[in-house]
Design a protein around this motif. Structure first.
Motif, PDB file in Angstrom:
ATOM      1  N   ARG A 129      10.826   4.031 -52.910  1.00  0.00           N
ATOM      2  CA  ARG A 129      11.162   5.179 -53.741  1.00  0.00           C
ATOM      3  C   ARG A 129       9.841   5.659 -54.406  1.00  0.00           C
ATOM      4  NH1 ARG A 129      14.463   8.924 -54.911  1.00  0.00           N
ATOM      5  NH2 ARG A 129      14.278   9.584 -57.232  1.00  0.00           N
ATOM      6  N   ALA A 130       8.847   4.952 -54.523  1.00  0.00           N
ATOM      7  CA  ALA A 130       7.504   5.190 -54.882  1.00  0.00           C
ATOM      8  C   ALA A 130       6.766   6.132 -53.847  1.00  0.00           C
ATOM      9  CB  ALA A 130       6.634   4.108 -55.256  1.00  0.00           C
ATOM     10  N   LYS A 131       7.099   5.740 -52.740  1.00  0.00           N
ATOM     11  CA  LYS A 131       6.332   6.569 -51.634  1.00  0.00           C
ATOM     12  C   LYS A 131       7.081   7.860 -51.397  1.00  0.00           C
ATOM     13  CE  LYS A 131       5.191   6.387 -46.584  1.00  0.00           C
ATOM     14  NZ  LYS A 131       5.286   5.662 -45.590  1.00  0.00           N
ATOM     15  N   ALA A 132       8.344   7.835 -51.563  1.00  0.00           N
ATOM     16  CA  ALA A 132       9.216   9.157 -51.639  1.00  0.00           C
ATOM     17  C   ALA A 132       8.832  10.250 -52.628  1.00  0.00           C
ATOM     18  CB  ALA A 132      10.779   8.831 -51.731  1.00  0.00           C
ATOM     19  N   GLY A 133       8.481   9.672 -53.895  1.00  0.00           N
ATOM     20  CA  GLY A 133       8.007  10.215 -55.218  1.00  0.00           C
ATOM     21  C   GLY A 133       6.771  10.804 -55.012  1.00  0.00           C
ATOM     22  N   GLN A 134       5.754  10.308 -54.194  1.00  0.00           N
ATOM     23  CA  GLN A 134       4.464  10.748 -53.938  1.00  0.00           C
ATOM     24  C   GLN A 134       4.761  11.995 -53.096  1.00  0.00           C
ATOM     25  OE1 GLN A 134       2.682   7.214 -52.756  1.00  0.00           O
ATOM     26  NE2 GLN A 134       1.507   6.960 -54.693  1.00  0.00           N
ATOM     27  N   TRP A 135       5.744  12.050 -51.897  1.00  0.00           N
ATOM     28  CA  TRP A 135       5.602  12.987 -51.331  1.00  0.00           C
ATOM     29  C   TRP A 135       6.388  14.102 -51.796  1.00  0.00           C
ATOM     30  CZ3 TRP A 135      10.388  15.175 -49.780  1.00  0.00           C
ATOM     31  CH2 TRP A 135      10.246  16.212 -48.625  1.00  0.00           C
ATOM     32  N   PHE A 136       7.560  13.815 -52.565  1.00  0.00           N
ATOM     33  CA  PHE A 136       8.445  15.070 -53.154  1.00  0.00           C
ATOM     34  C   PHE A 136       7.622  15.697 -54.372  1.00  0.00           C
ATOM     35  CE2 PHE A 136      11.894  16.412 -56.289  1.00  0.00           C
ATOM     36  CZ  PHE A 136      12.412  17.028 -55.419  1.00  0.00           C
ATOM     37  N   PHE A 137       6.785  14.934 -54.866  1.00  0.00           N
ATOM     38  CA  PHE A 137       6.216  15.626 -56.066  1.00  0.00           C
ATOM     39  C   PHE A 137       4.602  16.076 -55.662  1.00  0.00           C
ATOM     40  CE2 PHE A 137       9.358  13.550 -58.474  1.00  0.00           C
ATOM     41  CZ  PHE A 137       9.922  14.597 -59.266  1.00  0.00           C
ATOM     42  N   LYS A 138       4.435  16.271 -54.290  1.00  0.00           N
ATOM     43  CA  LYS A 138       3.208  16.735 -54.057  1.00  0.00           C
ATOM     44  C   LYS A 138       1.821  16.384 -54.528  1.00  0.00           C
ATOM     45  CE  LYS A 138       6.021  19.125 -51.328  1.00  0.00           C
ATOM     46  NZ  LYS A 138       6.774  18.300 -50.337  1.00  0.00           N
ATOM     47  N   THR A 139       1.664  14.950 -54.343  1.00  0.00           N
ATOM     48  CA  THR A 139       0.495  14.324 -54.956  1.00  0.00           C
ATOM     49  C   THR A 139      -0.794  14.488 -54.259  1.00  0.00           C
ATOM     50  OG1 THR A 139       1.107  12.193 -54.161  1.00  0.00           O
ATOM     51  CG2 THR A 139       2.170  12.719 -56.348  1.00  0.00           C
ATOM     52  N   GLY A 140      -0.617  14.887 -52.971  1.00  0.00           N
ATOM     53  CA  GLY A 140      -1.870  15.047 -52.082  1.00  0.00           C
ATOM     54  C   GLY A 140      -2.959  15.876 -52.713  1.00  0.00           C
ATOM     55  N   VAL A 141      -3.923  15.642 -52.138  1.00  0.00           N
ATOM     56  CA  VAL A 141      -5.336  16.322 -52.596  1.00  0.00           C
ATOM     57  C   VAL A 141      -5.033  17.954 -52.291  1.00  0.00           C
ATOM     58  CG1 VAL A 141      -7.694  16.837 -51.886  1.00  0.00           C
ATOM     59  CG2 VAL A 141      -6.920  14.721 -51.659  1.00  0.00           C
ATOM     60  N   GLY A 142      -5.282  18.515 -53.548  1.00  0.00           N
ATOM     61  CA  GLY A 142      -4.991  20.225 -53.785  1.00  0.00           C
ATOM     62  C   GLY A 142      -3.657  20.625 -53.871  1.00  0.00           C
ATOM     63  N   GLN A 143      -2.601  19.524 -54.057  1.00  0.00           N
ATOM     64  CA  GLN A 143      -1.418  20.076 -54.334  1.00  0.00           C
ATOM     65  C   GLN A 143      -1.079  19.763 -55.816  1.00  0.00           C
ATOM     66  OE1 GLN A 143       0.565  16.986 -51.623  1.00  0.00           O
ATOM     67  NE2 GLN A 143       1.141  18.570 -50.296  1.00  0.00           N
ATOM     68  N   TYR A 144       0.060  20.405 -56.462  1.00  0.00           N
ATOM     69  CA  TYR A 144       0.270  20.539 -57.714  1.00  0.00           C
ATOM     70  C   TYR A 144       0.203  19.053 -58.428  1.00  0.00           C
ATOM     71  CZ  TYR A 144       5.201  19.915 -56.834  1.00  0.00           C
ATOM     72  OH  TYR A 144       6.517  19.325 -56.755  1.00  0.00           O
TER      73      TYR A 144
END
Length: 166
Positions: A19-34
């Motif tokens: 679920r943590a991994k899915a949250g990071q993807w869903f909420f756009k936590t990558g470099v330069g993302q919101y």
């Protein structure tokens, strides 16, 4: 054990790495993302709401603010759920405390779900009839911070829902 530690323990007991991994993807936590840099425990929203209802009466506003300052997304969202409940069930003095705490921490309300779950339920009703309503909403709307601008917009949803679009 302090109540805040009980809350955190409850959250970690139901968290999953998937679920943590899915949250990071869903909420756009990558470099330069919101949502860049946001961290996730892996707790579902229904679990967070249940924990918030369980603890909001016993957790102090100071502890809720401490959770709101957490690097963990779910701790911030759970704190906001608790603040909304505290606001809705509180007397005028408690509502003022919650609203002022919220306004002092808008920089920590920094993702769309955090804003959408709180602004229209705390800030909207708090500012109704206030001589500072337009000033406060304008300040937030003109902010360079994307999330403060969204807070201003979502706070107005309270008025729109009551038939007052002006």
């Amino acid at each position: 054990m302090a109540v805040i530690e009980q809350v955190r323990e409850e959250m970690r007991a139901v968290a999953t790495s998937e679920r943590a991994k899915a949250g990071q993807w869903f909420f756009k936590t990558g470099v330069g993302q919101y949502g860049e840099g946001d961290q996730f425990l892996g707790v579902t929203v229904p679990q967070q709401r249940k924990i918030a209802k369980q603890f909001y009466k016993t957790l102090s506003l100071e502890a809720m603010e401490q959770m709101l300052k957490s690097p963990w997304h779910e701790e911030r969202l759970t704190a906001l759920f608790m603040l909304v409940l505290t606001y809705q069930k509180g007397d005028d003095f408690k509502k003022a405390q919650v609203a002022n705490l919220y306004l002092a921490n808008t920089k920590r309300v920094n993702n769309w779900d955090l804003v959408d779950s709180s602004a229209g339920y705390i800030l909207g009703p708090w500012l109704e009839g206030s001589p500072y309503k337009i000033q406060t909403l304008t300040k937030l709307a003109l902010s360079k911070n994307l999330w403060e601008r969204r807070i201003a917009m979502l706070a107005t949803s309270y008025y729109i829902g009551r038939g007052s679009a002006d």
